[in-house]
Enzyme design. Structure first.
Site, PDB file in Angstrom:
ATOM      1  N   LYS A 173       0.859  -1.176   0.000  1.00 55.28           N
ATOM      2  CA  LYS A 173       0.000   0.000   0.000  1.00 55.28           C
ATOM      3  C   LYS A 173       0.901   1.233   0.000  1.00 55.28           C
ATOM      4  O   LYS A 173       1.919   1.240   0.714  1.00 55.28           O
ATOM      5  CB  LYS A 173      -0.827  -0.068   1.292  1.00 55.28           C
ATOM      6  CG  LYS A 173      -1.895   0.969   1.485  1.00 55.28           C
ATOM      7  CD  LYS A 173      -2.697   0.635   2.750  1.00 55.28           C
ATOM      8  CE  LYS A 173      -3.889   1.546   2.922  1.00 55.28           C
ATOM      9  NZ  LYS A 173      -4.751   1.143   4.059  1.00 55.28           N
ATOM     10  N   SER A 196      -9.353   0.726   3.060  1.00 55.61           N
ATOM     11  CA  SER A 196      -8.612   1.583   2.177  1.00 55.61           C
ATOM     12  C   SER A 196      -7.480   0.880   1.432  1.00 55.61           C
ATOM     13  O   SER A 196      -6.928   1.451   0.489  1.00 55.61           O
ATOM     14  CB  SER A 196      -8.040   2.763   2.966  1.00 55.61           C
ATOM     15  OG  SER A 196      -7.142   2.291   3.950  1.00 55.61           O
ATOM     16  N   SER A 255      -9.382  -1.696   7.158  1.00 58.35           N
ATOM     17  CA  SER A 255      -8.822  -1.496   5.817  1.00 58.35           C
ATOM     18  C   SER A 255      -8.015  -2.667   5.246  1.00 58.35           C
ATOM     19  O   SER A 255      -7.657  -2.642   4.074  1.00 58.35           O
ATOM     20  CB  SER A 255      -7.965  -0.232   5.793  1.00 58.35           C
ATOM     21  OG  SER A 255      -8.796   0.905   5.872  1.00 58.35           O
TER      22      SER A 255
END
Lengths: 476, 95
Positions: free
Chosen positions: A87, A163, A187
């Site tokens: 990420k 996310s 997330s």
């Protein structure tokens, strides 16, 4: 010219464990793996939009170093030649850490890798790049107004989940064997549910967050997303260990979980969360939970007290801590935020301190009550998300008979556990609908091993399964 | 309880944050959400409960308390533009 690709490895269902074994045995070179991975990213990422940055040079260089080690009879480590990505809130040396934002593009590149990237690289894994995410991790959809949405490989018209959306998308499409994400309110577990992956949100403080762009310091966790429990445990084991650079990093010695995945612990006392977790779940999600309960042969249920208040408190703490972090950016560049994120951050900035304190008092009470549940229970089962992945851009859905906003409600089942730092494994349940959906296996603090044991049992029984989305299935 | 735009604008002024006009509606909605959550939190009696700032025990890392050499007097005074014996000299500020 890229070297010829070994056909055995273009098989995208290869897991990290399988790739590492093949590389260490010399059946395939790390360079072949990297070239096959770059080909696949090239072919699929135009549709999926999972990567914001591909580390071509670095990956090739690492691969040739690993091949040289193998050639010299050395052991490059348990993740030898395994491609992974992170990420884009993880620092990658020489790359600006975007955290999904436009504002951060103005910042200097990171001078060193995040601790977890260092550890995984030292174990032979090959970093392929940074992944798309919701802006500043304040998101459950995987959408991003600056970089476009990362898409769900099982149906690119649907959300990847956020996310850590790019992490879900890249792993489920087989572009890489595993990814790292972060989980503040869900997330890691939400994209795992939507994209059909195994995801681990460890106990708060277990894995080091050093070198990651924060969201809410008192709620942030980091962890892996993978396509098998063996991979999840392998990555988790390599990533463990105290790190003085993260103030909440535990000084407990590492407690490896790979053994528990190979030989799951028996006789764990399992209970299924009812009430809130049943009422607000859609029928296909309830069916997934029922399948799990049946497979584990449990009729025990548990009603978690104060769960709605816990969710409210998690929201308040998130909004206030995040707005404190972003206060200067909100003042100086408000219009450069994603509009959805901006509104929530502004609201957090205007909340009185007394609300924040009240939320923290609730957290103390709720944690106490939750710990009590574990006196006669080892594992709690709850759905990961109330629904399968909604369509990209979808604004509302039906929940418990009411039409509610999508963004604020995707995380209703994940927040109550991360809020008090309990470990949870998101497990993909097969064959309940066309799209995957996840179930959480929650254990007591520091008992990741128990949660991974149950996840492995479900995988061995064929109840939990992570399917790679094949390119021909991409219907766009 | 729902907040109107004027109230949000005035809270923002008190918090020293300038909010673009087009954001006031969205923001009023978000703040109203928070108010609803607070109402929920208020249903629980938290009298006498200490706020939990983090679920992890955090200790400030301490370094070992050891006598170290430090720089010698000569080295420190070498940085001064006009040392007098073992002293720094500074411009006179009080007549």
């Amino acid at each position: 010219m890229s070297p010829a690709v070994n056909p055995a490895i273009t098989n995208v269902t290869a897991t990290a464990t399988e790739i590492a074994l093949a590389v260490r045995k010399g059946r395939v070179s790390a360079q072949e793996i990297v070239e096959a991975t770059l080909d696949r990213i090239e072919r699929l990422d135009g549709v999926l939009n999972a990567f914001t940055h591909v580390e071509i040079k670095r990956a090739r260089k690492t691969a040739s170093r690993i091949d040289a080690q193998i050639g010299a009879g050395e052991n490059p480590g348990p993740l030898a030649g395994v491609p992974f990505a992170v990420k884009n809130l993880f620092d990658i040396e020489g790359v600006t850490t975007l955290a999904g934002s436009k504002i951060n593009t103005a910042y200097s590149p990171a001078t060193a890798d995040a601790t977890l990237i260092e550890k995984l690289s030292a174990a032979g894994a090959i970093l392929m790049g940074g992944l798309n995410m919701g802006e500043y991790a304040y998101d459950f959809t995987g959408e991003n107004s600056h970089y476009g949405p990362s898409r769900n490989p099982h149906d690119p018209n649907r959300m990847s989940g956020g996310s850590s959306g790019g992490s879900g998308s890249a792993t489920a499409s087989g572009m890489v064997a595993f990814t790292l994400g972060s989980d503040t309110n869900g997330s890691i577990r939400v994209p795992s549910s939507f994209c059909g992956l195994f995801g681990l949100k460890p106990t708060f403080g277990r894995l080091s967050r050093a070198g990651t762009f924060p969201f809410c310091a008192s709620l942030d966790h980091v962890g892996p997303l993978a396509r098998s429990t063996a991979d999840l445990a392998l990555v988790y084991d390599v990533a463990q260990g105290h790190d003085p650079r993260d103030p909440v990093s535990t000084d407990r010695p590492p407690e490896p979980a790979s053994g528990a995945v190979a030989r799951p612990r028996e006789n764990l006392r399992v209970a299924v969360a009812t009430g809130y977790f049943h009422t607000l779940a859609k029928p296909e999600v309830r069916a997934a939970v029922e399948r799990v309960a049946k497979a584990l042969d449990t009729k025990r249920t548990v009603e978690i007290p104060m769960v709605e208040q816990a969710r409210s408190a998690a929201y308040v703490i998130t909004a206030t801590e995040a707005s404190a972090l972003h206060r200067n950016r909100l003042r100086e560049r408000p219009m450069d935020f994603d509009p959805d994120v901006r509104d929530r951050l502004f609201a957090g900035a205007l909340a009185p301190a007394q609300w924040y304190t009240q939320a923290q008092r609730l957290r103390a009470l709720y944690r106490q009550a939750f710990l009590k549940l574990f006196e006669d229970t080892d594992i709690i089962i709850a759905p990961s998300t109330p629904t399968i992945a909604p369509a990209i851009g979808q604004q509302t859905f039906m929940l418990g008979g009411k039409e509610v906003p999508v963004r604020a409600n995707i995380g209703i089942f994940t927040q109550p556990f991360s809020f008090i730092g309990f470990p949870a494994v998101a497990v993909p349940i097969s064959c309940v609908s066309d799209m995957p959906v996840g179930v959480q296996v929650i254990a007591a603090p520091w008992r990741e091993e128990d949660a991974l044991s149950i996840a492995a049992m479900l995988e061995q029984d064929g109840i939990a399964k992570s399917l790679v989305a094949e390119p021909e299935a991409l219907n766009v | 309880m729902a907040l109107d735009k004027a109230t949000v604008r005035s809270i923002a002024t008190l918090a020293r944050i300038r909010i673009p006009d087009e954001d006031l509606d969205g923001l009023a909605g978000e703040l109203t959400n928070i108010l609803d959550w607070i109402e929920q939190l208020d249903q629980v009696d938290t009298e006498g409960v200490a706020p939990m700032t983090s679920v992890a025990d955090m200790e400030t890392p301490m370094r070992a308390d050891e006598v170290t050499g430090g720089a010698g007097q000569d080295q420190i005074l070498a940085n001064a533009p006009d040392p007098q014996g073992p002293y720094f000299t500074v411009p006179k500020v009080v007549e």
